[in-house]
Scaffold this active site. Structure first.
Site, PDB file in Angstrom:
ATOM      1  N   ASN A   1      -2.928  11.799 -15.472  1.00  0.00           N
ATOM      2  CA  ASN A   1      -3.399  12.964 -14.723  1.00  0.00           C
ATOM      3  C   ASN A   1      -2.375  14.081 -14.894  1.00  0.00           C
ATOM      4  OD1 ASN A   1      -5.312  14.251 -13.178  1.00  0.00           O
ATOM      5  ND2 ASN A   1      -4.544  13.506 -11.232  1.00  0.00           N
TER       6      ASN A   1
ATOM      7  N   ASN B   1       0.806  -1.212   0.000  1.00  0.00           N
ATOM      8  CA  ASN B   1       0.000   0.000   0.000  1.00  0.00           C
ATOM      9  C   ASN B   1       0.845   1.272   0.000  1.00  0.00           C
ATOM     10  OD1 ASN B   1      -2.428   1.804   0.770  1.00  0.00           O
ATOM     11  ND2 ASN B   1      -1.035   2.074   2.502  1.00  0.00           N
TER      12      ASN B   1
ATOM     13  N   TYR C   1       3.978   9.777 -11.023  1.00  0.00           N
ATOM     14  CA  TYR C   1       3.045   8.938 -10.276  1.00  0.00           C
ATOM     15  C   TYR C   1       2.309   7.971 -11.210  1.00  0.00           C
ATOM     16  CZ  TYR C   1      -0.727   7.797  -6.983  1.00  0.00           C
ATOM     17  OH  TYR C   1      -1.608   7.141  -6.163  1.00  0.00           O
TER      18      TYR C   1
END
Length: 414
Positions: free
Chosen positions: A314, A250, A320
């Site tokens: 994005n 995570n 990212y």
């Protein structure tokens, strides 16, 4: 599970097998429903189709019932994998179910969702892995999953003795567990019966200890980019529990900047934490007998956090998005390695999730983000955690190499 009647439509053998399965769960299973009677779910089985013209009967029968689906109800289409079909008409028909399902999810109202359960060509619909997938899609655990497809490729999978405690006796590691989605994942896995090792950087030690206390687990302060991070996790698991069954990758960071203004520190740190660390840890895990199960048992589970940014991109997040797309590639390529160990590896790609981080976004921007999906709301950390808990469970043994979006059917990307 959803309350109220569950209607099964379709003319193939899969519909009969699924109806029989649902009856074993003490659900109110129907083949027909009275006009205006509320139903909690409709399962539309398209296994008997061979050409696009065959879609009509089941699709229109489903359509006639949609106004009777209760708030927060479920629609699940069930069909064979298009990729397994070499005949053009058959593949066209099966791909047609995908398009139907995606569009239908946009038409659902009042929190209701529509998803697809995709079965391998010769897979028995009564297989434990099919039951596990169907139960997930018919439950509150899938509340923020809509317009998505859960693929079941094999008979691997073990149904739990207790559906409320499917991870009983298993040991799970969650990285980035000090707060937010990571803490929520640890709490849901604990609720499902797992013993927890929670991992985060030393700077988050106080919050990490609080998470460990809440889940009655142990805390490991660790920078996952360290060369020996995987070995240290294994040593901790061996010392405290003597086994390791589940690893949830995570931990992740953002360092946003337009690519024209990106510097090496921002780029390299995101790649190092979000994907390189996972690759390195997986190599260590798969090389150690602690993370391998004997044949005939539920094998090891790896679940990684991807992102819809890795699917649709994005602005200002090239680093990212590259790292999260990399996670999806890693998961797909690693599936065979896990299968050889009787295990699975999958990814979950969250959309807009309401966390402490997103709470700092300007109100107007947050409102737009909330409305950019079919459910017209943001997700919650436990929506992500519930999907991870399902993929980590023995019942999900037939699903591997998949990236499952938890985004309320975000309007960008596939």
């Amino acid at each position: 599970m959803v309350p109220g009647p569950v209607v099964v439509v379709g003319t193939g053998t899969v519909s009969d097998e699924i109806a029989s399965l649902l009856l074993t769960w003490d659900l109110d299973v129907r083949r027909h429903v009275e006009p205006r009677e509320r139903v909690s779910a409709v399962i539309a089985c398209f296994d008997a189709i061979s050409t696009p013209a065959d879609l009509s009967e089941t699709a229109l029968g489903l359509g006639r019932m949609l106004k009777q689906v209760a708030p927060s109800g479920r629609v699940v289409t069930v069909f064979r994998s298009p990729d397994a079909a070499s005949d053009p008409a058959l593949r066209a028909a099966r791909k047609g179910v995908e398009g139907l399902t995606r569009s239908l999810a946009h038409e659902m109202r009042a929190g209701a969702t529509a998803n697809g359960l995709v079965l391998a060509e010769d897979l028995d619909a009564g297989a434990p892995s099919v039951a596990g997938g169907l139960r997930f899609l018919l439950s509150g655990r899938s509340a923020f999953v809509s317009g998505q497809f859960l693929t079941v490729d094999s008979v691997n999978g073990v149904l739990p003795g207790d559906w409320d405690r499917p991870l009983e006796g298993q040991v799970a590691v969650v990285t980035g567990a000090a707060r937010g989605i990571g803490a929520s994942i640890a709490e849901v896995l604990h609720r499902d019966g797992a013993q927890l090792i929670v991992v985060d950087v030393p700077a988050a030690g106080e919050q990490l200890a609080a998470t460990a206390n809440r889940v009655s687990g142990t805390a490991l302060q660790l920078d996952i980019t360290a060369d020996d991070a995987g070995e240290r996790i294994l040593a901790h698991a061996r010392q405290h529990y003597g086994r390791l069954d589940i690893v949830v990758h995570n931990a992740g960071i953002t360092r946003d900047k337009l690519l024209a203004n990106m510097d090496p520190a921002r780029w390299d740190s995101v790649i190092a934490v979000n994907i390189e660390a996972q690759l390195r840890m997986n190599r260590a895990l798969l090389a150690d007998d602690l993370f391998n199960r004997p044949e005939g048992t539920s094998g090891p589970r790896i679940v990684s956090l991807a992102s819809t940014s890795g699917i649709a991109g994005n602005r200002g997040q090239t680093n990212y998005a590259a790292s999260k797309a990399g996670v999806m590639g890693m998961v797909a390529a690693s599936s065979a390695q896990l299968e050889a160990r009787h295990g699975t590896i999958n990814a979950v790609a969250p959309g807009f999730i309401e966390t402490e981080m997103t709470a700092k976004i300007p109100f107007a921007t947050r409102e737009v983000a909330r409305r950019l999906n079919s459910l017209n709301q943001g997700g919650r950390p436990d929506d992500v955690a519930e999907t991870i808990a399902y993929l980590a469970s023995p019942a999900a043994g037939g699903t591997s190499g998949l990236t499952l979006r938890v985004c309320g059917q975000n309007l960008v990307g596939a």
